[in-house]
Design an enzyme around this catalytic site. Structure first.
Site, PDB file in Angstrom:
ATOM      1  N   HIS A 123      -4.120 -14.422  32.058  1.00 27.43           N
ATOM      2  CA  HIS A 123      -4.816 -15.672  32.357  1.00 27.43           C
ATOM      3  C   HIS A 123      -3.907 -16.563  33.174  1.00 27.43           C
ATOM      4  CE1 HIS A 123      -7.156 -19.353  31.782  1.00 27.43           C
ATOM      5  NE2 HIS A 123      -8.163 -18.521  31.542  1.00 27.43           N
ATOM      6  N   GLU A 153     -12.863 -12.882  28.305  1.00 28.71           N
ATOM      7  CA  GLU A 153     -13.755 -11.813  28.763  1.00 28.71           C
ATOM      8  C   GLU A 153     -13.661 -10.566  27.892  1.00 28.71           C
ATOM      9  OE1 GLU A 153     -15.631 -13.047  30.739  1.00 28.71           O
ATOM     10  OE2 GLU A 153     -14.828 -13.583  32.702  1.00 28.71           O
TER      11      GLU A 153
HETATM   12  N1  COA Z   1      -3.245  -6.364  34.184  1.00 29.43           N
HETATM   13  C1  COA Z   1      -2.109  -5.974  34.799  1.00 29.43           C
HETATM   14  N2  COA Z   1      -1.315  -6.812  35.477  1.00 29.43           N
HETATM   15  C2  COA Z   1      -1.693  -8.078  35.566  1.00 29.43           C
HETATM   16  C3  COA Z   1      -2.854  -8.562  34.945  1.00 29.43           C
HETATM   17  C4  COA Z   1      -3.648  -7.647  34.244  1.00 29.43           C
HETATM   18  N3  COA Z   1      -4.781  -8.016  33.629  1.00 29.43           N
HETATM   19  N4  COA Z   1      -2.970  -9.881  35.192  1.00 29.43           N
HETATM   20  C5  COA Z   1      -1.914 -10.219  35.936  1.00 29.43           C
HETATM   21  N5  COA Z   1      -1.148  -9.116  36.167  1.00 29.43           N
HETATM   22  C6  COA Z   1       0.084  -9.054  36.943  1.00 29.43           C
HETATM   23  C7  COA Z   1      -0.232  -9.049  38.433  1.00 29.43           C
HETATM   24  O1  COA Z   1      -0.414  -7.735  38.923  1.00 29.43           O
HETATM   25  C8  COA Z   1       0.955  -9.715  39.016  1.00 29.43           C
HETATM   26  O2  COA Z   1       2.008  -8.766  39.107  1.00 29.43           O
HETATM   27  P1  COA Z   1       2.952  -8.752  40.411  1.00 29.43           P
HETATM   28  O3  COA Z   1       3.632 -10.091  40.404  1.00 29.43           O
HETATM   29  O4  COA Z   1       3.841  -7.606  40.138  1.00 29.43           O
HETATM   30  O5  COA Z   1       2.046  -8.578  41.596  1.00 29.43           O
HETATM   31  C9  COA Z   1       1.348 -10.726  37.942  1.00 29.43           C
HETATM   32  O6  COA Z   1       0.812 -10.259  36.717  1.00 29.43           O
HETATM   33  C10 COA Z   1       0.817 -12.108  38.208  1.00 29.43           C
HETATM   34  O7  COA Z   1      -0.540 -11.974  38.576  1.00 29.43           O
HETATM   35  P2  COA Z   1      -1.341 -13.156  39.235  1.00 29.43           P
HETATM   36  O8  COA Z   1      -2.591 -12.625  39.888  1.00 29.43           O
HETATM   37  O9  COA Z   1      -0.427 -13.989  40.076  1.00 29.43           O
HETATM   38  O10 COA Z   1      -1.699 -13.986  37.939  1.00 29.43           O
HETATM   39  P3  COA Z   1      -2.743 -15.134  37.859  1.00 29.43           P
HETATM   40  O11 COA Z   1      -2.291 -16.066  36.827  1.00 29.43           O
HETATM   41  O12 COA Z   1      -2.990 -15.707  39.207  1.00 29.43           O
HETATM   42  O13 COA Z   1      -4.044 -14.328  37.444  1.00 29.43           O
HETATM   43  C11 COA Z   1      -5.905 -13.477  36.326  1.00 29.43           C
HETATM   44  C12 COA Z   1      -4.830 -14.568  36.338  1.00 29.43           C
HETATM   45  C13 COA Z   1      -6.893 -13.772  35.218  1.00 29.43           C
HETATM   46  C14 COA Z   1      -6.644 -13.500  37.664  1.00 29.43           C
HETATM   47  C15 COA Z   1      -5.239 -12.101  36.122  1.00 29.43           C
HETATM   48  O14 COA Z   1      -4.518 -12.104  34.911  1.00 29.43           O
HETATM   49  C16 COA Z   1      -6.250 -10.948  36.155  1.00 29.43           C
HETATM   50  O15 COA Z   1      -6.602 -10.485  37.246  1.00 29.43           O
HETATM   51  N6  COA Z   1      -6.730 -10.488  34.951  1.00 29.43           N
HETATM   52  C17 COA Z   1      -7.696  -9.414  34.903  1.00 29.43           C
HETATM   53  C18 COA Z   1      -9.093  -9.947  35.225  1.00 29.43           C
HETATM   54  C19 COA Z   1      -9.657 -10.786  34.107  1.00 29.43           C
HETATM   55  O16 COA Z   1      -9.592 -10.434  32.934  1.00 29.43           O
HETATM   56  N7  COA Z   1     -10.282 -11.916  34.504  1.00 29.43           N
HETATM   57  C20 COA Z   1     -10.890 -12.821  33.568  1.00 29.43           C
HETATM   58  C21 COA Z   1     -10.135 -14.114  33.496  1.00 29.43           C
HETATM   59  S1  COA Z   1     -10.740 -15.188  32.235  1.00 29.43           S
END
Ligand code: COA
Length: 385
Positions: A267, A325
């Site tokens: 998140h 989710e």
């Molecule tokens: N599984 C694996 N790795 C994950 C991850 C996940 N669910 N969520 C984040 N990461 C990793 C990313 O690959 C990234 O790694 P890197 O720096 O090596 O590229 C790192 O963690 C940071 O990711 P980032 O996209 O910058 O984090 P964020 O805070 O912007 O993203 C979400 C938040 C929710 C978009 C992200 O955690 C995600 O895509 N989760 C899965 C989708 C999901 O469940 N969405 C519902 C949200 S309520």
């Protein structure tokens, strides 16, 4: 490096910018009375109520009233909201023939976006805008789902609560009190969540003084993405692919090795377990106690444990846990909603929050207009005349 700025303040205009806040992480864009997310403590407060307590004592109608007026309604006000939403569902149903080919798509969010875009703010009474749009999202989502299965839409029953009627219109299994209560818990839990991407989108549109239908259509577009509201469908697909707890470790290791994200994990704000995950997990547990099928709960718990451990080993500095989710998928499946309705059902809940934010944003006369840091080529300065 991150900087905190009030985007509304024009401080960045005409200034040389040395730092950017990628993804706007940590940037404060508004003052709000609506909800607060504490990512370190795992706490969500909605207009003065912890989400756990709110989901216990409020149904969707009560939570709408809280978001839109600031007060949990007494019995009379509650009945009024329920009646208004019921009547608005009936009016939304009457609009179905005027939605053109909006439902001719296998993507429910695309269908909702197209259907809502047919509404004209000028034709909706201002004082009823919130109930009209909230009702329309539920009626349109349910009608689209029926259409997908080759069935004609079921007309709303204005006497029912919003959750029960949505379930009745949308699910092949109809509705009953236990499943309606579980859906109420989901809707209340999902209706508002700080400055998430779709809420921000709605507020940006409202800040231009555009109409409310436009703000809601734009917000739907943001919610559609798998990094926001599109995750519960893939969570269910993941649970199905894993099949049994013993397969979880190998499956998750393979996904991570392939560079894919584990849906329902991580998140932007929470560094601990999303408090909404616990509310929904408890709601599924209660359903199970009433004898309803929820086969996936034990599997989901096992997968969660493995996913959290694997992600923790990979990125010990960035704690990741289950988000809303993850158990949304388990709950919506248990109450009999098909997977293709998971994201539209998120919209059925979140539209109430968007509408509250649009109203709040309208209290400000300042357009939301951030700046960017240009890194492209610049032509040589024109020769001096
Ligand atoms: N599984 C694996 N790795 C994950 C991850 C996940 N669910 N969520 C984040 N990461 C990793 C990313 O690959 C990234 O790694 P890197 O720096 O090596 O590229 C790192 O963690 C940071 O990711 P980032 O996209 O910058 O984090 P964020 O805070 O912007 O993203 C979400 C938040 C929710 C978009 C992200 O955690 C995600 O895509 N989760 C899965 C989708 C999901 O469940 N969405 C519902 C949200 S309520």
């Amino acid at each position: 490096m991150l900087i905190k700025y009030w985007i509304c303040a024009n401080v960045l205009e005409n200034e040389e910018i040395e730092m950017t806040a990628e993804g706007l992480e940590g940037v404060v864009v508004a003052e709000t009375r609506l909800s607060d997310v504490d990512g370190e403590r795992g706490r969500l407060v909605v207009r003065g109520h912890d989400v756990e307590a709110l989901a216990e004592r409020a149904d969707f109608e009560a939570a709408c009233a809280l978001l839109w007026t600031g007060e949990l309604p007494g019995p009379v006000a509650h009945a009024e909201v329920r009646k208004e939403l019921g009547r608005a569902r009936v009016r939304a149903f009457a609009r179905l023939p005027s939605l053109g080919d909006a439902f001719e798509t296998a993507d429910g969010m695309e269908a909702l976006r197209a259907a809502l875009a047919h509404l004209r703010a000028s034709e909706l009474a201002d004082e009823r805008l919130a109930t009209e749009l909230t009702a329309a999202v539920a009626v349109f989502a349910a009608a689209w789902a029926r259409r997908q299965r080759g069935s004609s839409p079921i007309a709303p029953d204005p006497e029912l609560g919003h959750a029960a009627d949505y379930l009745r219109m949308a699910s092949a299994h109809g509705s009953d009190p236990a499943r309606s209560r579980a859906l109420d818990a989901y809707l209340v839990t999902a209706m508002d969540h700080g400055m998430n991407a779709s809420t921000f989108t709605a507020r940006v549109v409202a800040s231009t003084d555009s109409d409310t239908v436009s703000a809601i259509v734009a917000a739907l577009g943001a919610l559609k993405g798998p990094r926001h509201g599109g995750a519960p469908g893939p969570v269910l697909a993941m649970l199905d692919a894993i099949g049994e707890p013993g397969n979880a470790a190998a499956w998750i290791a393979a996904e991570l090795a392939a560079g894919r994200r584990i849906m329902g994990m991580g998140h932007r704000v929470y560094r601990v377990r999303d408090p909404r995950a616990a509310v929904l997990e408890r709601a599924v547990e209660r359903l199970r106690a009433t004898g309803l099928r929820s086969d996936r709960l034990d599997l989901a718990r096992a997968v969660e444990r493995v996913a959290v451990a694997s992600l923790g080993e990979r990125r010990p500095e960035r704690r990741m846990a289950a988000n809303v989710e993850f158990y949304t998928a388990v709950l919506l499946d248990a109450i009999g909603l098909p997977q293709e309705l998971f994201s539209p059902t998120f919209a059925v809940a979140r539209v109430a929050g968007w509408l509250a934010h649009v109203a709040e944003q309208r209290e400000s006369s300042r357009i939301i207009r951030p700046s960017s840091h240009y890194v492209g080529p610049v032509p040589e300065a024109p020769a001096a005349a």
